[in-house]
Design an enzyme around this catalytic site. Structure first.
Site, mmCIF file in Angstrom:
data_model
loop_
_atom_site.group_PDB
_atom_site.id
_atom_site.type_symbol
_atom_site.label_atom_id
_atom_site.label_comp_id
_atom_site.label_asym_id
_atom_site.label_seq_id
_atom_site.Cartn_x
_atom_site.Cartn_y
_atom_site.Cartn_z
ATOM 1 N N HIS A 1 0.831 -1.193 0.000
ATOM 2 C CA HIS A 1 0.000 0.000 0.000
ATOM 3 C C HIS A 1 0.874 1.255 0.000
ATOM 4 O O HIS A 1 1.006 1.926 -1.018
ATOM 5 C CB HIS A 1 -0.960 -0.038 1.206
ATOM 6 C CG HIS A 1 -1.910 1.115 1.245
ATOM 7 N ND1 HIS A 1 -2.589 1.483 2.368
ATOM 8 C CD2 HIS A 1 -2.288 2.008 0.293
ATOM 9 C CE1 HIS A 1 -3.358 2.526 2.116
ATOM 10 N NE2 HIS A 1 -3.181 2.870 0.856
ATOM 11 N N HIS B 1 1.402 4.975 -2.713
ATOM 12 C CA HIS B 1 1.560 6.362 -2.240
ATOM 13 C C HIS B 1 2.974 6.899 -2.492
ATOM 14 O O HIS B 1 3.145 7.944 -3.109
ATOM 15 C CB HIS B 1 1.245 6.441 -0.749
ATOM 16 C CG HIS B 1 -0.200 6.319 -0.425
ATOM 17 N ND1 HIS B 1 -0.988 7.402 -0.143
ATOM 18 C CD2 HIS B 1 -1.016 5.234 -0.345
ATOM 19 C CE1 HIS B 1 -2.227 6.998 0.117
ATOM 20 N NE2 HIS B 1 -2.269 5.675 0.006
ATOM 21 N N HIS C 1 -4.020 0.814 -6.213
ATOM 22 C CA HIS C 1 -4.356 1.456 -4.942
ATOM 23 C C HIS C 1 -5.750 1.069 -4.454
ATOM 24 O O HIS C 1 -5.945 0.777 -3.273
ATOM 25 C CB HIS C 1 -4.232 2.980 -5.031
ATOM 26 C CG HIS C 1 -4.527 3.636 -3.720
ATOM 27 N ND1 HIS C 1 -5.742 4.227 -3.455
ATOM 28 C CD2 HIS C 1 -3.805 3.728 -2.572
ATOM 29 C CE1 HIS C 1 -5.730 4.674 -2.205
ATOM 30 N NE2 HIS C 1 -4.561 4.393 -1.651
ATOM 31 N N ASN D 1 -6.603 -0.563 -0.875
ATOM 32 C CA ASN D 1 -7.071 0.498 0.035
ATOM 33 C C ASN D 1 -8.523 0.365 0.481
ATOM 34 O O ASN D 1 -8.825 0.437 1.661
ATOM 35 C CB ASN D 1 -6.873 1.864 -0.625
ATOM 36 C CG ASN D 1 -7.101 2.996 0.360
ATOM 37 O OD1 ASN D 1 -6.235 3.289 1.184
ATOM 38 N ND2 ASN D 1 -8.278 3.602 0.311
ATOM 39 N N ILE E 1 -6.400 8.890 -0.612
ATOM 40 C CA ILE E 1 -6.691 8.530 0.777
ATOM 41 C C ILE E 1 -5.854 7.329 1.204
ATOM 42 O O ILE E 1 -5.421 6.560 0.340
ATOM 43 C CB ILE E 1 -8.201 8.259 0.983
ATOM 44 C CG1 ILE E 1 -8.573 8.287 2.457
ATOM 45 C CG2 ILE E 1 -8.618 6.946 0.355
ATOM 46 C CD1 ILE E 1 -9.584 9.299 2.815
#
Ligand code: FE2
Length: 1377
Positions: A1035, A1040, A1227, A1231, A1377
Site C-alpha cells: 500500500h 503512495h 491502490h 485500500n 486517501i
C-alpha cells in the site's frame, strides 16, 4: 429423650385387625391383611431376639437366641417423622406440617408390633402388640413420636410394625427404632409416606431392616410380605390418587393433548406401530376426542407416593428447583420474549444471555425478585430496581475457549469425551469413493467468460454547449477598459533568493486591422491524426468578447471552520479593480516576430450562486489578434482565490474554455501574474509560437530554484528525501534514519524546504501546522466537502488523541471477544474534545462517532464490517485465511513455490541454518493421496506467503521494543482440486539471539486442541506480518510513496498543455497532500503506524528494505507483477495474453480487465498525439520527464537495468499505463477493502505482541495456554488502543469522499474538447461499465469459489464506480486517501 409425661405403658391392647374398607378406589374388592386373633398370653416363654451369625456363606440365617429371663421386655419405640413442605408453590407457611403436628397430642399415631413367628401351638399368626405413639420433641426438621411396649417373653422377634396415621395429613416416616432389647435396638428404616387414615383406613406395614429370600421369610411375616406386594401391584383399575403406592404399567399415550388442540394429537408410543418401553400407569381417563390418548394432568402427574421428589424442607431450594424452572420461569420467559419465532439475530445476542441477560416480568402476584430468590444461579436481581433478570452462568467450555463449538477437532473430540460418548462407533463396512471429477475435467467444465467491448467506431460526438445571452449580465459595461500595456515582473517569485522570474511580453504599438479573425476547430476524420486547423471569416471588425470567471467559495483550514462564509465576505467587499485579466495571443506578430501585446481588462463581481461567484469582463479583440491561447491573471484581493474556469463568449465559433481549477495567489503575496492556458494540448514542438515562452517560463516557476522554505501559496514542485519522519528535537527516541540515499533507498518526496533540526543536521524540523504541498495539490476546500474529504484530518487530529484520553491504559488488551464486539455495540465513550462543545466529534464524523441520546456526549461506535455481518466467524476459518490471499485486501503477496526445499538466502552465520523446517516429509503427509510434493511443485500447486528473509534480520531489534515481538515466517498453501487454497503449514523462525540458538517451529492445521490453538496463534503472527507488508509495502510504498515522484516530475517537466500532462493529471489528484498528511501523523516516528504494527519503530526501515530488494518499476505493471510472482505465465492464446496459475484469482482476473481497459485508452490517446514514433524521442519535455523520474524521483534506483527505455509510443503506453494502474487499480485493490478486512481486527491484527506459547515456555505460561488458549490469543492481539485507533483510521481510509473522481466518471475538459479524445474516452467509459457487469457475473458464478459462496463478501474492489462512503468498491483515478 423420654419425656416424663409419657405413661402409656398399659395402653397396649391385643385385637385382631381386619380391613373392611376397599384399599383401591374405584372397585368393590376388599384388600385385607387379616391377623388371626390369639387370646391366650403365653408366659414363661423364652424372650426371643433375632441376631446374625456371621458366616462366610452368603446364606445368612436369622436365628433365635434365647435367654433364661422369663419376664416381659419393656421396649421403647421412637418414630422419627420428617417435616416437609406442601406443594412447592404454596410454600408460604413452611411450618404448616409442624403446626398440624403440634396440635395432635391425642391417639393419632397407632403402632402394632408384629412377631416374626407363628404361634407354635396354633400355627397361626401371633396377636400384635399395640400402642399409641405421642409427639415428644422437635429438632430442626424432625419430629419424634414415642411409645412403650411390654413384649411377652414368648413373642419372638419383632419382624414388622403396622402403622395407622390418624392425622389429617400424610406423614413422612424416616425410621422407627425399638430400644430396650438386651441385644441392642431394632432399626426399621422407613423413608416413606404414611397416608392419613382419612384417605385410606388400611394400615401401613414397615418391615424390619433384614432381607430374606421369599423361601427364607420368617413364618410370621409371610402373609404380610405377600399382601404388601398385592397392594403395590394394585388391580389395574381406576385413576390413582396422589397418596397411593400402586406401581403399574401403561403405554406413552399421554404425550398429546388433542382435547386442547387437534394439532397436539400425538401417536401412542408403545405397541406394534411405535414400540417403546412402558411407563408408570396413572389411570387417568381417556381424551374426549381421542380414545387412544389419556387426558393430560392439570396438576402434578401421579407417581407412587414414595417415588416423588423429596419434600424435605432443607431441599426446597435445590432438588425441587426444576419445578420452579418449569412452572414459573419458563412461562415468565415466554412473556418476556413474546415473539416465539424470534431467533438470535447474531452471535453477540447469544453472548448477551450470559452478560446482560433477559429481563423477566414480575411473576404473577409475587413481589420483585421472587425468581432470583428461588433460582439465584439462573436469575439475578438487578441492583437498582430489584427486578429479575435471567442471566446464565458461562459454561466451563466457553470459559476456556470461546470457539470450542466452532472447531472441527473439538466436534470430533466430544464424541469421545463430551456429553454423548455413546454414539460413536466403528465403521465395519467399506465405502468405495470415486472422485467425481478429475482436475482436468473440472477445468474443462469451467465457464469461459467472453468479454465484449464497445466497438471502436461507436463513439458519439456531442456538440459543445453554447452559452446563451442569459448568462451575460447587462450591467457589465467595462468595454472601454481594455488597455494594452507590456507587463514585466520585477518582484522575485521564489522567496529566499534574489533572482527575478519574469514573463516579459514585448510591447506592440501598432494595431493591425483587416487581419482575418482566427478560430481553431476540429475536422473529424477517420484517421486518428486529427489536426487543429484554422478557419477564417471575412469579418473585418473587432470581436466583442465577454469573459466570465467562475470562482469557488472555499473554507479555511478545516478545524477553523467556524466562519464558513469568510471567503464570500471578502469577495463581497471587493467590487473595485481587483481582478485583472489579460488575453494572450497564440501568435507572434508576423511583422516583428515578437509576442503580440495582451488585451487587458478588469473583471467585476456580478453574481453568487450556491458556492460559486462570477466575475465578468468585456473585451474588444482586434481582427488580427489571432486565437486567444492563454489568459494572465492578477488577483488584487487580500486573499487567494480558487479559479474554477474562465469562459470567453462571443467568438463566431462558440465559446473558448479555459479550465483552471487552481488557486490564484494574492498579488500581496506574490506580484507575479498567473497564466492559464486554453484547454488545447500541444506537444512542445507544436506549441503555437505566441505561447512558447509562456510555456517554458511557467515550468521554470513550477520547478522553483531549490532554495528556501516554501510558503503555503506557492506552486513549486521539488524533491527531497524522507528526512522529516523523526522528531529528534522533541525527543531523542524519536530520531529516525533518513529514508532516501544509499543506506535506506526510498522514493523522493515533495520538498518543503523547512530548516534542519537543532539536534540532528540530517533531519528536517517537524511542521507545527500543515505541511507544505504545492498549492493546487491540497485537498479541495469547497464548502460542501468540508464534512467528508477532510474527515481524515478530524480523525487524525481530533479523534485519535481523544481516544488516547478515553483509554488511558495503553497496554490494556481485550479481556474477551465480547469486549471486542462491544466496540460495535456500546462503543467507547469519548471525553469532550479540547474546547469544543459536546457532540463536536459526532458532528464531524457521523459514521464513527455517535452522540448519546440523552447526554449528547460522544461515543466512538464502529459500524460492523460487511465481512462480519455475513459471517461472524470468517476470521477464524482457515479456508477464508487462504482465500483472502487471493481476494482480500492484500492479494499482492501470494506467490508460487518454484524451488524446493524452501531455503533462506540470509547469511547462516548470523541467522542460523537456512533450511526450512517445512520438510518434504511433512508436506507429503499432508497432501498424501492427492500427490507428492515433487508433483505439486511440477504441477504448480504450492504457494507461499514468504515473510522470512524480510523480517528475520529485524527480529532481535524488534524484540527489544516493549509490547511487541517478531518472527520470520513462511506460510505454505496447496491448491486443491476445486481451485481453492488450503493452508498447509506455518513456519515461524527466530534467529540466534541472546545466547540462544536459532528457533524454528512448524505449525499445521491438525486434529487436536493444543495443536489447533497453536496453529491459530501462529496464524495471528502471519496475519500481523501480512498486515505489515500490505500496509508498509504494497500500500504505502508501492502506491503512495512511489507515485509522488511521478507527480513532481510531471508538474516540473511537462507543461500543463502537454497532452501527457493532461492524461496523467487526474491520476495525481490529492496524492501529495495525503502523503504529506501520512508523513505528519501516520508514518512518522511515534506515529500511528509505528505504534500499531509489529515492527514498531522499524516499520519504515522495513519499507525501505522492501524498496531496495523488491521494487522495480517494470514489475508494477499488473501482468509483469503476476508473472514475477509465478501467478501467471505469458500465453498469447489466453485472454490478456496471460494464463493464470490459479484460475480463480479474483484480483488478477478483474485487474487484468481493468489493466487492459486502461491500456487501450492510454494507447488510443498516446497514438493520437504521437502518430510518428520519432516524436517520442524528440519530445524534450517528455524525455526530461522520464529521465527525472528515473534519476531524481527514484534516484536510489537510477542505475537499475530494468528501467524501460522511452523511445516509442509503445514504451510510453506501457509507462503511462503502469503509472495509471498503480494510481487507480492497484491502490483501490489495497485500500478500499481495508475496513472490510481489518475493521474486525482479529481477521488481520496489525501486531502480534507475544511470542508463541511453545517458544521457551515457562511451566506457568504453558499451563496458562492449556487452561485458556483464548486469553493467550487475546494477549497476542493488539491492545485496545492499538485496535481502536487502527479501526478508526481504517474506516476513514476506506471511505470515498463525495467528490471522489472515479475512472471514466467525468471527462477532463481538455479531453472533452477534442472530438477524437472524447470519442476514445467514451469507449474507455463503456469498457469500464462492462467491467462492472463482468464483476457482477463473476461474483454470481458459484463455480468461482474464491469470490462466491456462503458468507463470502463478493469481490468488488475493482468495480470502477461507487457511491460515497465505505463501500468496498470504486476505483478512483488517483490515490487520495
Ligand atoms: Fe491509500
Amino acid at each position: 429423650m423420654m419425656k416424663p409425661q409419657i405413661t402409656q405403658l398399659s395402653h397396649s391392647t391385643k385385637t385382631p385387625f381386619l380391613l373392611h374398607k376397599p384399599f383401591i378406589h374405584g372397585d368393590g374388592n376388599i384388600a385385607s391383611l387379616p391377623i388371626i386373633s390369639r387370646h391366650s398370653f403365653q408366659k414363661k416363654k423364652k424372650n426371643v431376639r433375632v441376631g446374625f451369625i456371621p458366616t462366610t456363606n452368603v446364606n445368612i440365617k436369622a436365628v433365635a437366641s434365647t435367654t433364661e429371663n422369663e419376664k416381659p421386655t419393656s421396649v421403647e419405640a421412637i418414630v422419627t417423622v420428617k417435616l416437609t413442605v406442601g406443594g412447592f408453590l404454596s410454600n408460604l407457611g413452611l411450618d404448616r406440617g409442624l403446626d398440624d403436628i403440634k396440635h395432635l397430642l391425642g391417639k393419632t399415631l397407632h403402632l402394632e408390633l408384629v412377631s416374626s413367628e407363628l404361634d407354635t401351638r396354633t400355627g397361626l399368626e401371633k396377636e400384635t402388640i399395640k400402642g399409641y405413639a405421642q409427639w415428644t420433641s422437635k429438632e430442626e426438621d424432625e419430629v419424634k413420636y414415642e411409645s412403650s411396649f411390654e413384649i411377652p417373653e414368648d413373642f419372638g422377634e419383632v419382624g414388622a410394625i403396622l402403622v395407622e396415621n390418624g392425622h389429617q395429613e400424610e406423614m413422612f416416616f424416616k425410621d422407627i427404632i425399638l430400644n430396650g432389647f438386651p441385644y441392642g435396638p431394632l432399626h426399621i428404616n422407613c423413608n416413606s409416606w404414611v397416608h392419613s387414615k382419612n384417605d385410606n383406613p388400611q394400615k401401613r406395614v414397615f418391615f424390619a431392616n433384614k432381607s430374606y429370600l421369599p423361601s427364607k421369610t420368617p413364618s410370621g411375616l409371610r402373609r404380610l410380605r405377600e399382601e404388601e406386594l398385592k397392594i403395590l401391584r394394585g388391580n389395574g383399575q381406576g385413576e390413582h390418587k396422589s397418596f397411593e403406592r400402586v406401581y403399574d404399567y401403561d403405554v406413552y399415550n399421554d404425550l398429546g393433548d388433542p382435547d386442547t388442540n387437534e394439532d397436539l394429537k400425538r401417536p401412542v408410543l408403545g405397541g406394534k406401530q411405535y414400540p417403546y418401553p412402558r411407563r408408570c400407569r396413572t389411570g387417568r381417563p381417556r381424551c374426549d376426542t381421542d380414545p387412544l390418548s389419556e387426558k393430560r394432568s392439570s396438576g402434578s402427574t401421579y407417581v407412587p407416593r414414595d417415588e416423588s421428589f423429596s419434600e424435605e424442607k432443607r431441599l426446597t431450594f435445590s432438588a425441587k428447583a426444576i419445578y420452579s424452572v418449569l412452572h414459573a420461569l419458563v412461562p415468565s420467559l415466554e412473556t418476556a420474549i413474546f415473539d416465539s419465532e424470534l431467533g438470535f439475530p447474531n452471535f453477540t445476542a447469544i453472548d448477551s444471555l450470559f452478560n446482560e441477560g433477559v429481563n423477566l416480568p414480575p411473576f404473577e402476584n409475587q413481589k420483585k425478585g421472587f425468581l432470583s430468590t428461588l433460582l439465584p444461579r439462573l436469575v439475578k436481581a438487578i441492583a437498582n430496581t430489584g427486578e429479575d433478570v435471567l442471566r446464565f452462568e458461562t459454561t466451563d467450555t466457553m470459559d476456556r475457549d470461546k470457539f470450542f463449538w466452532f472447531r472441527d477437532e473439538e466436534f470430533a473430540r466430544q464424541t469421545l469425551a463430551g456429553v454423548n460418548p455413546y454414539s460413536i462407533q466403528l465403521v465395519t463396512f467399506v465405502l468405495i469413493h470415486h472422485l467425481v471429477l478429475s482436475l482436468s475435467e473440472s477445468a474443462k467444465n469451467r465457464i469461459i467468460l467472453v468479454m465484449c467491448y464497445i466497438s471502436a467506431a461507436s463513439y458519439i460526438y456531442i456538440s459543445p454547449k453554447k452559452l446563451t445571452k442569459k448568462m451575460m449580465k447587462p450591467q457589465i459595461t467595462q468595454l472601454s477598459h481594455s488597455t494594452k500595456t507590456p507587463f514585466l515582473l520585477h518582484k522575485p517569485f521564489i522567496h529566499g533568493d534574489g533572482n527575478i522570474a519574469s514573463l516579459p511580453i514585448i510591447s506592440r504599438h501598432s494595431f493591425q486591422k483587416k487581419k482575418k479573425n482566427v478560430r481553431v476547430g476540429f475536422i473529424p476524420t477517420t484517421n486518428v491524426n486529427i489536426k487543429a486547423v484554422a478557419s477564417t471569416t471575412e469579418n473585418e471588425k473587432p470581436t466583442s468578447v465577454e469573459a466570465i470567471v467562475t470562482v469557488k467559495l472555499t473554507v479555511g483550514g478545516f478545524l477553523s471552520n467556524l466562519g464558513l462564509d469568510r471567503g464570500l465576505d471578502d469577495i463581497k467587499h471587493l467590487l473595485g479593480k481587483t481582478l485583472h485579466l489579460e488575453l494572450v495571443s497564440s501568435e507572434l506578430d508576423t511583422r516583428t516576430g515578437l509576442e503580440k501585446e495582451t488585451i487587458k481588462g478588469y473583471a467585476q463581481w456580478t453574481s453568487k450562486e450556491e458556492d460559486e461567484v462570477k466575475y465578468e469582463s468585456s473585451f474588444e479583440i482586434p481582427e488580427d489578434f489571432g486565437e486567444v491561447g492563454a489568459i494572465l491573471v492578477e488577483n488584487g484581493h487580500q486573499e487567494e482565490m480558487f479559479f474554477k474556469d474562465i469562459i470567453l463568449n462571443g467568438f463566431p465559433y462558440g465559446p473558448l474554455h479555459i479550465n483552471c481549477n487552481s488557486w490564484v495567489h494574492s498579488k500581496n503575496d506574490n506580484p507575479q501574474k498567473r497564466v492559464f492556458f486554453a484547454n488545447k494540448s500541444y506537444l512542445p514542438s507544436k506549441t503555437p509560437s505566441g505561447l512558447r515562452r509562456l510555456r517554458e517560463e511557467e515550468l521554470k516557476i513550477l520547478r522553483g530554484n531549490g532554495q528556501g522554505e516554501h510558503k503555503s501559496f506557492e506552486r513549486v514542485y521539488d524533491y527531497d528525501v524522507y528526512n522529516d519522519l523523526g522528531d529528534p528535537d522533541t525527543n531523542e527516541d524519536l530520531k529516525r534514519p533518513v529514508l532516501g540515499g544509499k543506506q535506506y533507498p526510498y522514493p523522493r518526496r515533495c520538498r518543503t524546504g523547512r530548516p534542519r533540526c537543532d539536534t540532528d543536521p540530517l533531519s528536517e524540523k517537524r511542521s507545527s501546522g500543515s505541511t507544505y504541498v504545492p498549492r493546487d495539490e491540497s485537498f479541495s476546500e469547497e464548502k460542501r466537502l468540508t464534512f467528508s474529504a477532510k474527515a481524515i484530518y478530524s480523525v487524525l487530529h481530533a479523534l485519535v488523541p481523544s481516544l488516547e484520553t478515553a483509554i488511558f491504559d495503553s497496554e490494556l488488551g481485550f479481556p474477551n471477544f465480547t469486549a471486542i464486539d462491544s466496540l460495535f455495540n456500546e462503543g467507547v465513550n469519548l471525553p469532550p474534545f479540547e474546547n469544543q462543545k459536546k457532540g463536536f466529534l459526532s458532528t464531524l464524523l457521523p459514521r464513527l462517532v455517535k452522540a448519546i441520546a440523552n447526554t449528547g456526549e460522544d461515543v466512538l461506535r464502529f459500524e460492523t464490517t460487511d465481512t462480519m455481518d455475513r459471517d461472524k466467524f470468517f476470521w477464524f476459518r482457515d479456508e477464508e485465511f487462504a482465500r483472502q490471499t487471493l481476494a482480500g485486501v492484500n492479494p499482492y503477496s501470494i506467490q508460487l513455490v518454484t524451488e524446493w526445499p524452501l531455503k533462506s538466502k540470509l547469511d547462516p552465520k548470523i541467522y542460523g541454518p537456512p533450511e526450512s523446517a517445512i520438510t518434504t516429509e511433512l508436506i507429503d503427509r499432508e497432501i498424501k493421496g492427492l500427490m507428492t510434493v515433487k508433483e505439486a511443485i511440477n504441477q504448480k500447486k504450492l504457494f507461499i506467503l514468504d515473510y522470512h528473509d524480510l523480517f528475520l534480520p529485524y527480529v532481535s531489534k524488534v524484540r527489544e521494543i516493549k509490547g511487541t515481538t517478531l518472527y520470520g515466517s513462511r506460510t505454505l498453501f496447496f491448491l486443491t482440486p476445486e481451485g481453492t487454497l488450503r493452508p498447509l503449514a506455518i513456519e515461524l523462525t527466530r534467529p540466534p539471539m541472546d545466547g540462544k540458538p536459532q528457533w524454528k517451529q512448524v505449525f499445521m492445521p491438525c486434529w487436536n486442541a493444543t495443536g489447533v490453538w497453536q496453529w491459530r496463534i501462529a496464524k495471528a503472527h502471519v496475519l500481523a506480518h501480512d498486515s505489515g507488508v500490505h500496509q508498509l509495502v504494497n500500500h504505502w510504498l508501492r502506491t503512495h510513496a512511489a507515485m509522488e515522484p511521478y507527480v513532481i516530475a510531471t508538474n516540473r517537466q511537462l507543461s500543463v498543455v502537454h497532452p501527457i500532462y493532461r492524461l496523467l493529471h487526474p491520476h495525481f489528484r490529492y496524492t501529495m497532500d495525503i502523503n504529506a498528511l501520512a508523513r505528519q501523523i501516520l508514518i512518522n516516528g511515534g506515529g500511528i503506524i509505528e505504534s500499531s504494527f509489529s515492527p514498531g519503530e522499524y516499520s519504515m526501515e522495513l519499507s525501505s528494505v522492501a524498496y531496495d530488494q523488491q521494487w522495480q518499476f517494470n514489475l508494477q505493471a499488473l501482468p509483469a507483477d503476476l508473472i514475477n510472482r509465478g501467478m501467471a505465465v505469458e500465453d498469447p492464446t489466453a485472454p490478456h495474453g496471460l494464463k493464470l496459475t490459479i484460475e480463480d484469482y479474483p484480483f488478477a482476473n478483474d485487474g487484468l480487465v481493468l489493466w487492459d481497459t486502461i491500456k487501450e485508452w492510454v494507447s488510443d490517446y498516446v497514438n493520437y498525439y504521437y502518430p510518428n514514433p520519432s516524436l517520442i524521442e524528440s519530445d524534450q519535455e517528455l524525455q526530461a520527464w522520464w529521465t527525472e523520474i528515473r534519476t531524481v524521483g527514484h534516484a536510489d534506483k537510477k542505475d537499475e537495468p530494468w528501467w524501460p527505455i522511452l523511445k516509442t509510443p509503445k514504451d510510453l503506453i506501457e509507462i503511462i499505463t503502469t503509472i495509471a494502474w498503480v494510481a487507480s487499480g492497484h491502490h483501490a485493490t489495497v485500500n478500499f477493502g481495508q475496513y472490510s478486512y481489518t475493521g474486525y481486527f482479529p481477521n488481520r491484527p496489525t501486531i502480534a505482541r507475544t511470542n508463541m506459547p511453545i517458544e521457551d515456555p515457562s511451566e506457568e505460561s504453558w499451563n496458562n495456554f492449556l487452561r485458556k488458549p483464548e486469553s493467550v490469543l487475546l494477549e497476542c492481539f493488539p491492545t485496545k488502543i492499538q485496535a481502536t485507533r487502527m479501526m478508526a483510521v481504517m474506516d476513514i481510509l476506506s471511505n470515498h469522499s463525495p467528490d471522489e473522481e472515479y475512472l471514466g466518471d467525468l471527462v477532463e475538459s481538455a479531453w472533452d474538447e477534442n472530438l477524437y479524445i472524447k470519442g476514445v474516452f467514451e469507449r474507455f467509459k463503456g469498457r469500464l461499465t462492462k467491467l462492472e457487469e463482468i464483476i457482477d457475473e463473476r461474483n454470481a458464478n458459484k463455480n468461482l469459489m474464491n469470490r462466491s459462496g456462503a458468507g463470502i463478501v463478493p469481490y468488488e474492489l475493482l468495480k470502477p464506480s461507487s457511491p460515497p462512503g465505505v463501500t468496498g468498491k470504486g476505483v478512483p483515478y488517483s490515490i487520495s486517501i
